[in-house]
Design a protein around this motif. Structure first.
Motif, PDB file in Angstrom:
ATOM      1  N   PRO A 145       0.843  -0.941   0.098  1.00 19.85           N
ATOM      2  CA  PRO A 145       0.056  -0.035   0.102  1.00 19.85           C
ATOM      3  C   PRO A 145       0.894   1.329   0.052  1.00 19.85           C
ATOM      4  O   PRO A 145       2.152   1.309   0.727  1.00 19.85           O
ATOM      5  CB  PRO A 145      -0.897  -0.208   1.423  1.00 19.85           C
ATOM      6  CG  PRO A 145      -0.702  -1.557   1.558  1.00 19.85           C
ATOM      7  CD  PRO A 145       0.599  -2.096   1.216  1.00 19.85           C
ATOM      8  N   GLU A 146       0.642   2.408  -0.710  1.00 18.75           N
ATOM      9  CA  GLU A 146       1.263   3.679  -0.811  1.00 18.75           C
ATOM     10  C   GLU A 146       0.179   4.709  -1.213  1.00 18.75           C
ATOM     11  O   GLU A 146      -1.068   4.320  -1.679  1.00 18.75           O
ATOM     12  CB  GLU A 146       2.376   3.624  -1.678  1.00 18.75           C
ATOM     13  CG  GLU A 146       1.883   3.221  -3.266  1.00 18.75           C
ATOM     14  CD  GLU A 146       3.041   3.109  -4.135  1.00 18.75           C
ATOM     15  OE1 GLU A 146       3.371   4.490  -4.482  1.00 18.75           O
ATOM     16  OE2 GLU A 146       3.625   2.397  -4.476  1.00 18.75           O
ATOM     17  N   ARG A 147       0.275   6.039  -0.997  1.00 19.57           N
ATOM     18  CA  ARG A 147      -0.567   7.027  -1.055  1.00 19.57           C
ATOM     19  C   ARG A 147      -0.421   7.399  -2.760  1.00 19.57           C
ATOM     20  O   ARG A 147       0.476   7.566  -3.329  1.00 19.57           O
ATOM     21  CB  ARG A 147      -0.288   8.041  -0.560  1.00 19.57           C
ATOM     22  CG  ARG A 147      -1.170   9.306  -0.901  1.00 19.57           C
ATOM     23  CD  ARG A 147      -0.864  10.490   0.278  1.00 19.57           C
ATOM     24  NE  ARG A 147      -1.347  10.189   1.604  1.00 19.57           N
ATOM     25  CZ  ARG A 147      -2.344  10.189   2.120  1.00 19.57           C
ATOM     26  NH1 ARG A 147      -3.360  10.738   1.323  1.00 19.57           N
ATOM     27  NH2 ARG A 147      -2.665   9.789   3.273  1.00 19.57           N
ATOM     28  N   VAL A 153      -5.908   7.989  -2.616  1.00 17.25           N
ATOM     29  CA  VAL A 153      -6.383   6.632  -1.661  1.00 17.25           C
ATOM     30  C   VAL A 153      -4.957   5.722  -1.415  1.00 17.25           C
ATOM     31  O   VAL A 153      -3.867   6.016  -2.030  1.00 17.25           O
ATOM     32  CB  VAL A 153      -6.977   5.698  -2.757  1.00 17.25           C
ATOM     33  CG1 VAL A 153      -8.367   6.263  -3.240  1.00 17.25           C
ATOM     34  CG2 VAL A 153      -6.318   5.422  -3.890  1.00 17.25           C
ATOM     35  N   ILE A 154      -5.253   4.934  -0.370  1.00 15.62           N
ATOM     36  CA  ILE A 154      -3.693   3.997  -0.050  1.00 15.62           C
ATOM     37  C   ILE A 154      -3.960   2.787  -0.388  1.00 15.62           C
ATOM     38  O   ILE A 154      -5.120   2.162   0.181  1.00 15.62           O
ATOM     39  CB  ILE A 154      -3.309   4.172   1.470  1.00 15.62           C
ATOM     40  CG1 ILE A 154      -3.467   5.642   1.686  1.00 15.62           C
ATOM     41  CG2 ILE A 154      -2.529   3.459   1.930  1.00 15.62           C
ATOM     42  CD1 ILE A 154      -3.174   6.111   3.593  1.00 15.62           C
ATOM     43  N   THR A 155      -3.497   2.360  -1.268  1.00 12.32           N
ATOM     44  CA  THR A 155      -3.626   1.046  -1.981  1.00 12.32           C
ATOM     45  C   THR A 155      -2.322   0.532  -2.814  1.00 12.32           C
ATOM     46  O   THR A 155      -1.375   1.211  -2.923  1.00 12.32           O
ATOM     47  CB  THR A 155      -4.958   1.072  -2.987  1.00 12.32           C
ATOM     48  OG1 THR A 155      -5.305  -0.429  -3.356  1.00 12.32           O
ATOM     49  CG2 THR A 155      -4.578   1.678  -4.323  1.00 12.32           C
ATOM     50  N   GLY A 183     -15.129   5.811   4.112  1.00 14.00           N
ATOM     51  CA  GLY A 183     -13.860   5.037   3.898  1.00 14.00           C
ATOM     52  C   GLY A 183     -13.746   4.226   2.396  1.00 14.00           C
ATOM     53  O   GLY A 183     -13.143   3.329   2.325  1.00 14.00           O
ATOM     54  N   ARG A 184     -14.606   4.704   1.487  1.00 16.57           N
ATOM     55  CA  ARG A 184     -14.662   3.816   0.277  1.00 16.57           C
ATOM     56  C   ARG A 184     -14.765   4.760  -0.900  1.00 16.57           C
ATOM     57  O   ARG A 184     -15.286   5.942  -0.755  1.00 16.57           O
ATOM     58  CB  ARG A 184     -15.886   2.800   0.357  1.00 16.57           C
ATOM     59  CG  ARG A 184     -15.837   1.660   1.309  1.00 16.57           C
ATOM     60  CD  ARG A 184     -16.765   0.702   0.992  1.00 16.57           C
ATOM     61  NE  ARG A 184     -16.530  -0.394  -0.240  1.00 16.57           N
ATOM     62  CZ  ARG A 184     -15.572  -1.365  -0.280  1.00 16.57           C
ATOM     63  NH1 ARG A 184     -15.037  -1.449   0.822  1.00 16.57           N
ATOM     64  NH2 ARG A 184     -15.366  -1.785  -1.230  1.00 16.57           N
ATOM     65  N   SER A 241     -10.780   3.262   0.888  1.00 21.44           N
ATOM     66  CA  SER A 241      -9.905   4.439   0.277  1.00 21.44           C
ATOM     67  C   SER A 241      -8.324   4.244   0.895  1.00 21.44           C
ATOM     68  O   SER A 241      -7.507   4.767   1.008  1.00 21.44           O
ATOM     69  CB  SER A 241     -10.188   5.582   0.964  1.00 21.44           C
ATOM     70  OG  SER A 241     -10.779   5.496   2.232  1.00 21.44           O
ATOM     71  N   ASP A 242      -8.286   3.222   2.153  1.00 21.42           N
ATOM     72  CA  ASP A 242      -7.088   3.037   2.892  1.00 21.42           C
ATOM     73  C   ASP A 242      -6.967   1.451   3.114  1.00 21.42           C
ATOM     74  O   ASP A 242      -7.587   0.739   3.557  1.00 21.42           O
ATOM     75  CB  ASP A 242      -7.083   3.567   4.146  1.00 21.42           C
ATOM     76  CG  ASP A 242      -5.834   3.534   4.973  1.00 21.42           C
ATOM     77  OD1 ASP A 242      -4.837   2.803   4.442  1.00 21.42           O
ATOM     78  OD2 ASP A 242      -5.514   4.282   5.986  1.00 21.42           O
ATOM     79  N   THR A 264      -4.257  -0.486   3.893  1.00 25.74           N
ATOM     80  CA  THR A 264      -3.655  -0.780   5.053  1.00 25.74           C
ATOM     81  C   THR A 264      -4.600  -1.200   6.314  1.00 25.74           C
ATOM     82  O   THR A 264      -4.275  -2.171   7.094  1.00 25.74           O
ATOM     83  CB  THR A 264      -2.899   0.307   5.803  1.00 25.74           C
ATOM     84  OG1 THR A 264      -3.669   1.666   6.118  1.00 25.74           O
ATOM     85  CG2 THR A 264      -1.989   0.786   4.739  1.00 25.74           C
ATOM     86  N   LYS A 265      -5.593  -0.492   6.452  1.00 26.40           N
ATOM     87  CA  LYS A 265      -6.708  -1.044   7.481  1.00 26.40           C
ATOM     88  C   LYS A 265      -7.335  -2.458   6.987  1.00 26.40           C
ATOM     89  O   LYS A 265      -7.381  -3.349   7.961  1.00 26.40           O
ATOM     90  CB  LYS A 265      -8.140  -0.108   7.586  1.00 26.40           C
ATOM     91  CG  LYS A 265      -7.509   1.442   8.019  1.00 26.40           C
ATOM     92  CD  LYS A 265      -8.689   2.226   7.895  1.00 26.40           C
ATOM     93  CE  LYS A 265      -8.377   3.756   8.444  1.00 26.40           C
ATOM     94  NZ  LYS A 265      -9.649   4.512   8.405  1.00 26.40           N
TER      95      LYS A 265
END
Length: 497
Positions: free
Chosen positions: A338-340, A374-376, A414-415, A486-487, A489-490
């Protein structure tokens, strides 16, 4: 559960804190009230000083005004202010002396002030007496002399200095009083809040002591409910995964079995052809018949090449299918990173890769991004976007300029949702789900491919914690709908835990 000893200890601590807070409030309030009283007394004293200063200055000026009016008009009625000022002047001077004598900075200038006042009064009385004796020119000459003006300037200067000192000190005192009042207000409010906090803490300790057992029971029930929910969610995931595995197994076995059936069938033909060739070649003592020669020649010229060609084509098909399966398997096992990511930048880069093909049909790509970064996993998202852009170009409707619209926007908490809308061939309603299956293709098969593109996209997007669906109408176009967290990492942390 809180023990009785702990309960008593906590209660005593809260009581001690309350007593300390109360003592602090009382002490601070007493100190601030005394300070405010001192400020008030000094302010009242300075106001009396200021009143005596203004009174003396006004009286001297009234005397001078009456004198000037009399000299100019020679009318005795103008002496009324002068006479009144002379009557009040002793009292005014005494009031000033009484008020400023205790103040060193004022008292040091009293002698100079008395001298100037006496000199001015002498000038005033002399000129008035001369005017009354009809010696007005002599009186005017004295007025024109600088002595009287200098005395009056001296009086104004000293009294003006007194006023300036008094006003400066009054401003300081007023500010100090306001500050003290504000501090007293805040001490009172703070003390009240502190007492309420202490009181609330004591109540909480008591309530907690009583409700510990019930809280423990509620917590156990809550954990049970949460455990049941998690078990139900995991069960649903297992069922869904099992259904995917069964569907995948059926597709793989069905599509891999077809080339194998072809290979076995053409191996049988190859065996039959080889018999004819063998009979011709191994004919030792007799010449082969015309029928055997014809069959052998047909086997070499037609049957063998045809069988070998079909076998080669089937093995190539199997190799392609196996490579496709390996590709999806490798992507599924790859560790996500995952990265921004700036969605607009990534979409524009993917669109640039097909821009020349879009331009050939006079088409256009419109990208609208209303969601933040987004972080993916960048690689997976690049693969997804690339496949969808390629499909839009590959399956555009001939004779119609390709119009491709991409809209990315928040989809709940969060999506993020990304819509890929094109005006291409479209997909029939009976094939909307089929297009995401491995090795399945819908519509006219006039484009090269093995039917793994959208299956690969679904595998990638689900690996990112999202999903893909499609809405379409034949000859009108399709809209592929991506949803993803959107994240990431969660999601990764949740899976690891």
């Amino acid at each position: 559960m809180t023990s009785t000893a702990a309960f008593y200890r906590s209660s005593l601590i809260m009581l001690a804190i309350g007593v300390l807070v109360l003592l602090g409030i009382v002490g601070s309030s007493i100190w601030l009230v005394r300070a405010n009283n001192n400020y008030s007394e000094e302010t009242a004293s300075l106001r009396r000083v200021r009143s005596s200063i203004v009174g003396l200055l006004t009286t001297v000026q009234d005397a001078e005004t009456g004198q000037r009016g009399f000299l100019l008009s020679n009318d005795l009625s103008y002496l009324a202010p002068y006479d009144k000022a002379l009557q009040e002047l002793p009292q005014r001077r005494k009031a000033l002396v009484d008020n400023v004598s205790p103040l060193p900075s004022y008292a040091a200038q009293l002698d100079a002030l008395n001298t100037a006042v006496e000199g001015k009064l002498l000038e005033l009385s002399t000129t008035v007496a001369l005017a009354k004796e009809a010696k007005l020119p002599e009186a005017v000459a004295i007025v024109r002399d600088d002595a009287g003006r200098e005395y009056m300037d001296k009086v104004r200067s000293i009294l003006g200095n007194f006023l300036e000192q008094t006003d400066d000190r009054l401003r300081v005192l007023v500010q100090a009083q306001l500050s003290a009042a504000s501090n007293l207000q805040w001490v009172t409010i703070g003390g009240a809040v502190a007492i309420l906090i202490v009181l609330g803490g004591a109540i909480l300790i008591i309530v907690q002591h009583v409700r510990d057992l019930q809280a423990a029971t509620d917590e156990v029930e809550f954990l049970n409910v949460g455990l049941e929910a998690r078990v139900r969610e995991r069960t649903e995931e297992v069922i869904r995964a099992n259904q995917e595995i069964q569907r995948f197994a059926y597709i793989v076995t069905h599509d891999l079995r077809a080339p194998l059936v072809n290979i076995m069938g053409f191996l049988s033909e190859l065996d039959t052809a080889m018999k004819s060739v063998t009979t011709y070649i191994l004919a030792d003592d007799k010449s082969p018949t015309e029928e055997e020669i014809r069959e052998a020649r047909q086997a070499v010229e037609e049957d063998l090449p045809e069988a070998l060609g079909f076998i080669r084509s089937s093995t190539r098909k199997m190799d392609s299918l196996i490579n496709a399966i390996l590709k999806i398997s490798r992507d599924g096992r790859r560790k996500l990173q995952p990265e921004r990511i700036d969605l607009k930048s990534l979409l524009e880069t993917a669109a640039a890769n097909v821009q020349h093909q879009v331009s050939e049909s006079d088409g256009a790509v419109d990208i609208r991004v209303r969601a933040g970064a987004v972080i993916t996993d960048r690689f997976s998202l690049e693969q997804i976007f690339g496949n969808l852009f390629d499909n839009a170009v590959k399956y555009q409707l001939q004779g119609r300029p390709l119009a491709l619209e991409i809209d990315a926007y928040p989809d709940g908490s969060g999506r993020v949702r990304i819509d890929f809308k094109d005006n291409g061939r479209g997909i029939g309603p009976q094939h909307l789900e089929r297009v995401f299956e491995l090795f399945r293709r819908a519509g006219e098969q006039d484009q090269r491919g093995e039917g793994i593109g959208l299956a690969h996209v679904r595998s990638l997007i689900r690996n990112l914690g999202g999903d893909i669906t499609v809405e379409s109408e034949l000859d009108q176009g399709s809209t592929f709908i991506l949803t993803l967290p959107s994240d990431l990492t969660k999601i990764v942390r949740s899976m690891e835990s």
